[in-house]
Every structure is written in structure tokens, then in C-alpha cells.
Design a protein around this motif. Sequence first.
Motif, PDB file in Angstrom:
ATOM      1  N   LEU A   1      -0.387  24.920  -4.719  1.00 35.35           N
ATOM      2  CA  LEU A   1       0.854  24.161  -4.835  1.00 35.35           C
ATOM      3  C   LEU A   1       0.489  22.688  -4.907  1.00 35.35           C
ATOM      4  N   ASN A   2       1.161  21.973  -5.810  1.00 31.70           N
ATOM      5  CA  ASN A   2       0.963  20.524  -5.883  1.00 31.70           C
ATOM      6  C   ASN A   2       2.337  19.875  -6.018  1.00 31.70           C
ATOM      7  N   LEU A   3       2.691  19.067  -5.039  1.00 32.44           N
ATOM      8  CA  LEU A   3       4.000  18.398  -5.018  1.00 32.44           C
ATOM      9  C   LEU A   3       3.800  16.906  -5.198  1.00 32.44           C
ATOM     10  N   TYR A   4       4.644  16.303  -6.043  1.00 31.47           N
ATOM     11  CA  TYR A   4       4.509  14.848  -6.231  1.00 31.47           C
ATOM     12  C   TYR A   4       5.863  14.168  -6.298  1.00 31.47           C
ATOM     13  N   HIS A   5       5.840  12.880  -6.066  1.00 28.14           N
ATOM     14  CA  HIS A   5       7.027  12.057  -6.338  1.00 28.14           C
ATOM     15  C   HIS A   5       6.582  10.684  -6.825  1.00 28.14           C
ATOM     16  N   ILE A   6       7.540   9.951  -7.362  1.00 26.00           N
ATOM     17  CA  ILE A   6       7.293   8.571  -7.793  1.00 26.00           C
ATOM     18  C   ILE A   6       8.244   7.742  -6.945  1.00 26.00           C
ATOM     19  N   GLN A   7       7.675   7.008  -5.999  1.00 31.67           N
ATOM     20  CA  GLN A   7       8.518   6.457  -4.935  1.00 31.67           C
ATOM     21  C   GLN A   7       7.985   5.098  -4.474  1.00 31.67           C
ATOM     22  N   LEU A   8       8.857   4.290  -3.895  1.00 31.56           N
ATOM     23  CA  LEU A   8       8.414   3.011  -3.352  1.00 31.56           C
ATOM     24  C   LEU A   8       7.627   3.223  -2.065  1.00 31.56           C
ATOM     25  N   LYS A   9       6.658   2.355  -1.877  1.00 29.37           N
ATOM     26  CA  LYS A   9       5.848   2.353  -0.660  1.00 29.37           C
ATOM     27  C   LYS A   9       5.864   0.936  -0.121  1.00 29.37           C
ATOM     28  N   PHE A  10       5.492   0.799   1.141  1.00 31.58           N
ATOM     29  CA  PHE A  10       5.342  -0.543   1.697  1.00 31.58           C
ATOM     30  C   PHE A  10       4.044  -0.633   2.478  1.00 31.58           C
ATOM     31  N   ARG A  11       3.251  -1.634   2.149  1.00 32.42           N
ATOM     32  CA  ARG A  11       2.055  -1.937   2.946  1.00 32.42           C
ATOM     33  C   ARG A  11       2.073  -3.439   3.177  1.00 32.42           C
ATOM     34  N   ASP A  12       1.993  -3.805   4.427  1.00 36.92           N
ATOM     35  CA  ASP A  12       2.090  -5.231   4.749  1.00 36.92           C
ATOM     36  C   ASP A  12       0.734  -5.879   4.513  1.00 36.92           C
ATOM     37  N   GLU A  13       0.375  -5.925   3.239  1.00 33.71           N
ATOM     38  CA  GLU A  13      -0.919  -6.454   2.796  1.00 33.71           C
ATOM     39  C   GLU A  13      -1.144  -7.851   3.357  1.00 33.71           C
ATOM     40  N   ILE A  14      -2.368  -8.118   3.776  1.00 34.78           N
ATOM     41  CA  ILE A  14      -2.672  -9.443   4.319  1.00 34.78           C
ATOM     42  C   ILE A  14      -2.647 -10.497   3.210  1.00 34.78           C
ATOM     43  N   ARG A  15      -3.040 -10.079   1.990  1.00 41.32           N
ATOM     44  CA  ARG A  15      -3.052 -11.015   0.865  1.00 41.32           C
ATOM     45  C   ARG A  15      -2.355 -10.455  -0.354  1.00 41.32           C
ATOM     46  N   PRO A  16      -1.017 -10.362  -0.297  1.00 46.02           N
ATOM     47  CA  PRO A  16      -0.343  -9.929  -1.529  1.00 46.02           C
ATOM     48  C   PRO A  16      -0.564 -11.005  -2.587  1.00 46.02           C
ATOM     49  N   ARG A  17      -0.895 -10.622  -3.802  1.00 43.71           N
ATOM     50  CA  ARG A  17      -1.109 -11.656  -4.824  1.00 43.71           C
ATOM     51  C   ARG A  17      -1.075 -11.068  -6.227  1.00 43.71           C
ATOM     52  N   PHE A  18      -1.081 -11.967  -7.191  1.00 42.23           N
ATOM     53  CA  PHE A  18      -1.058 -11.584  -8.601  1.00 42.23           C
ATOM     54  C   PHE A  18       0.213 -10.799  -8.952  1.00 42.23           C
ATOM     55  N   GLY A  19       1.335 -11.193  -8.389  1.00 45.48           N
ATOM     56  CA  GLY A  19       2.595 -10.535  -8.736  1.00 45.48           C
ATOM     57  C   GLY A  19       2.617  -9.100  -8.264  1.00 45.48           C
ATOM     58  N   THR A  20       2.981  -8.179  -9.154  1.00 43.07           N
ATOM     59  CA  THR A  20       3.095  -6.782  -8.731  1.00 43.07           C
ATOM     60  C   THR A  20       1.737  -6.070  -8.746  1.00 43.07           C
ATOM     61  N   MET A  21       0.684  -6.806  -9.059  1.00 42.50           N
ATOM     62  CA  MET A  21      -0.661  -6.209  -9.047  1.00 42.50           C
ATOM     63  C   MET A  21      -1.045  -5.808  -7.623  1.00 42.50           C
ATOM     64  N   ARG A  22      -0.823  -6.688  -6.678  1.00 42.46           N
ATOM     65  CA  ARG A  22      -1.018  -6.358  -5.264  1.00 42.46           C
ATOM     66  C   ARG A  22       0.183  -6.890  -4.501  1.00 42.46           C
ATOM     67  N   SER A  23       1.178  -6.018  -4.346  1.00 43.47           N
ATOM     68  CA  SER A  23       2.406  -6.448  -3.688  1.00 43.47           C
ATOM     69  C   SER A  23       2.533  -5.726  -2.354  1.00 43.47           C
ATOM     70  N   ARG A  24       3.549  -6.075  -1.605  1.00 47.67           N
ATOM     71  CA  ARG A  24       3.767  -5.378  -0.324  1.00 47.67           C
ATOM     72  C   ARG A  24       4.639  -4.147  -0.570  1.00 47.67           C
ATOM     73  N   GLU A  25       5.748  -4.332  -1.276  1.00 47.99           N
ATOM     74  CA  GLU A  25       6.492  -3.150  -1.712  1.00 47.99           C
ATOM     75  C   GLU A  25       6.006  -2.825  -3.114  1.00 47.99           C
ATOM     76  N   PHE A  26       5.613  -1.584  -3.352  1.00 46.10           N
ATOM     77  CA  PHE A  26       5.122  -1.213  -4.685  1.00 46.10           C
ATOM     78  C   PHE A  26       5.452   0.246  -4.936  1.00 46.10           C
ATOM     79  N   MET A  27       5.378   0.623  -6.205  1.00 43.13           N
ATOM     80  CA  MET A  27       5.688   2.009  -6.540  1.00 43.13           C
ATOM     81  C   MET A  27       4.396   2.802  -6.597  1.00 43.13           C
TER      82      MET A  27
END
Length: 440
Positions: A130-156
Motif C-alpha cells: 500500500l502506498n498513500l500520498y497527499h499534496i499538502q502544506l507543511k510547516f518547518r520553522d527553518e532557522i534561515r528561510p530564504r530565496f523565496g519559496t525555495m526554502r520557506s517555513r510554510e511550503f507544499m
Amino acid sequence: MRLSRYFMPILKENPKEAEIVSHRLMLRAGMIRQQSQGIYSWLPLGKRVLDKVNAIIRDEQNRAGAIELSMPTLQSAELWQESGRYDAYGKEMLRIKDRQDRPMLYGPTNEEMVTDIFRSSVKSYKDLPLNLYHIQLKFRDEIRPRFGTMRSREFMMKDAYSFDLTREGAEHSYNKMFAAYLRTFDRLGLRAIPMRADTGPIGGNLSHEFIILADTGESEVFCHKDFVGFDIPDDRTDFDSIEGLKSIFDKWTSLYAATSEMHDEAAFNAVPEGDRLSARGIEVGHIFYFGTKYSEAMGAKVQGPDGKEHFVHMGSYGIGPTRLVPAIIEASHDDNGIIWPASVAPFDIVVINMKAGDQACDDTCELIYAALTKAGKDVLYDDTDDRAGTKFATADLIGVPVQIIAGPRAVANGEVEVKDRKTGARETMTIEAAINRFVA
Ligand code: 5CA
């Protein structure tokens, strides 16, 4: 879509905060807007690209036999206490309390939750794999979010999770995702190279990162240069063939490729000097096999053919769509703006009316716009009264693959110009020929 009725807030100036070209172009083209540090809105043009990226990811996940569901962004801390990761995850996890003071969190990943879904209803090996997937928002409180959505805190993230009775079964599940990833990135117009990678907080010891070579990439990577020319598994690939998929995996792991964390200087030096590629890269996907780490911690067992209970073998497989969009731009742009691969372009064609208000230009553009829309194309019609020069600059900036340009002089001869955004080649042809080229 008529540009006069659309929402595409183009920036004339280069935004100061953008350090890399993709971030600059996404802001200038009005694709995204930062709402707070590392948290972005996707404006209509950006949303169109993101949706197209996700459609390709979904198509290839489904082809490989993964099944889509949707899990929430907010999770209860209890599940993470069971796995032991509630404390282990550290400050990257955004912890929240609800009104009853119960600890919650904004999910940085979903191994625990999907294991909970699995254990609540799957009891027999007959229901595996069985393989289950979704496409969903995640949140990581990155110490250095940068480069726009390349390394963001909320990302898909597209995150898939596989369940198998045995290690061998899990390896086949891993190989399915491995081949699906090669196909996915290829359809997005990218060359991604799988590299041996560190497993970090997800765990396990078999893991590959899929890396796109780019000077602005955050990772330092080392690989054999032949990977750049390797064939991608075609659409006749049989995902049920254990041998077939193993041979794809073996081929794509036969030469040296590793991220800096896994780099082995001696092994790399064994590659002939002219074949060594030492570069920077962007991690667009990451796959893991971690055996029974979560199933043992959380009691996810099935009855095997031997009548006994077995902890299931698991893997997880991530792709970052909101990182892929800037990664595609890093790989495909010029001084004038973005050059979208056709598969993810926000529009297929832009019709440029050089003189809105001129009856012949208006009629010609309306005719072309209607015919191409009817044929199922995504068409942007620049019907605004901006100057022609502004319209050309905007069309180049937003990177739509084809421009059909209607100016008074050509239209008087029953003609328009067709421009290829990538090559810059322009061709004059009759209105009918221009329509037929894209309708056929
Ligand atoms: N659970 C596993 C796989 S499902 C997991 O979380 N893997 S991961 O940590 O490697 O993330 C998967 C993918 O998400 C990465 O390859 C990357 O493309 C994307 N990603 C991770 N962090 C960020 C971030 N801060 N901003 C944008 N994309 C990110």
C-alpha cells in the motif's frame, strides 16, 4: 483570460530582498507575495504554475500505484509522543495549544499520522503493498528561510508513504517511487540526479535526494557526469515488474553520486578526472526507506501468510512543489525573464494586441483568442491599453512559450507575428495559419 480582467501585479523594479534570479522573477511576475517571514501567498499566475506542477506529480504517483488521500495540517502531539519525535524534532516544529490547552502542532511531515491511519484499518498482508500520498502544506520553522519559496517555513510537499510485509517488498516500493521521480522531474523539464543522502530526522539508512544542478543551489554535490545524459524510464515502464524496476534503480545508482553529507572523497577520486562533476544543486525530492522504525514504535502490524504478526516495512517519499517552481526558473530563464517548459507554463499562448481600440487589431485578437480557447488552449489575451513595448516586456517576463502579436501593419495584410519565447524566433503568417498551428 483577458489581462484587463486578470490579477497579475507586475513589478517594474527589481525587488531588493531577492538574492537569486528565481526569487526576483517570481516577485516581478507577480507570482507570489511574502505575507510574513518564509510564508507566501501564491498569486493567480503562480497558482497556475503550481497547479500544473502538482498535476504532473499526481499523474506519475498514480501511474506508480500510489493512492491519494488528504491529511490535515494540524496534528495532535500524542501521535508524535508515541513515535518519540515530539521531543526529538526540536525548534523546527511549530507547537500550538488549542482552547482546551491540548498540545497540537503544524505538521512538518506525516509519518506518524499515516501510520495511525494504517494501523487502524489494515490487518492482513493481503492488503499490501500500500502506498498513500497527499499534496499538502507543511510547516518547518527553518532557522534561515530564504530565496523565496525555495526554502520557506510554510511550503507544499507531495509526501507518499509505503507499507510492505517484507524488506524485499519495501525495496520494490522504493524503486517504484525512484522511477516515478525520474519521470516526474523529466516531465517538468528538469534533469534531476538521484544521490546518496543523509536521512536526518526521518531516519533509516537507505535514502536518495533528487538534485537539480544549479549554481544557486544550497547543497554541494559530487557525481559522475554521465548522469546528465542517462535515459528516463518511458511511459511503457511496468511498475509491477520487480526486475524491471530494479534494473532502473541499479543503472541510476551504478555511478558515483552523493551529497556533501555522504561524500566519500576516495570513491569520488576513483572516477576518471574528466568525468567528475562537482557542483551545487537544489534538492527537489527525497526518498527514504526506514524499515520498521515507525511501525514498531506505533504498533503497526499485519498478519503474515505464516499466521504471525509482523511489523510493516515503511518508506516515505517527498517532493517539494513550491520549491520546484523556483527550481524550474533557475534552470530556464534569460535576461528578459522566465522561459517556462510547455508542461508547466501558466498559459500556452499569449495574444498581444499592439493597438487596443484599433478595430482591425481588436477583431483579429478576439478571433484568435476565441478560436484557441475553444480548442482547449490556455490563452492570455493582452487587451490592455499599455504601450506595445510594455506588453512585449511583460510577455517575455512571464515566460509564456508562444506569443501571437497583432499590430496594425500586419493585420492590414491579414497577418500576425508568432514569436517563440525560448528561441526568440519570429514568423509572420496569416491569421488562419497562426490559429491552425496551435489548433491542429
Ligand atoms: N517525510 C519525508 C518524505 S515524505 C520528508 O519530509 N522529506 S524531506 O524533509 O526531505 O522533505 C521532502 C521535500 O520537501 C524536499 O526534498 C524538498 O523538496 C521539500 N522541502 C523540504 N523543506 C522545504 C522548505 N523549507 N521549503 C521548501 N521546500 C522544502
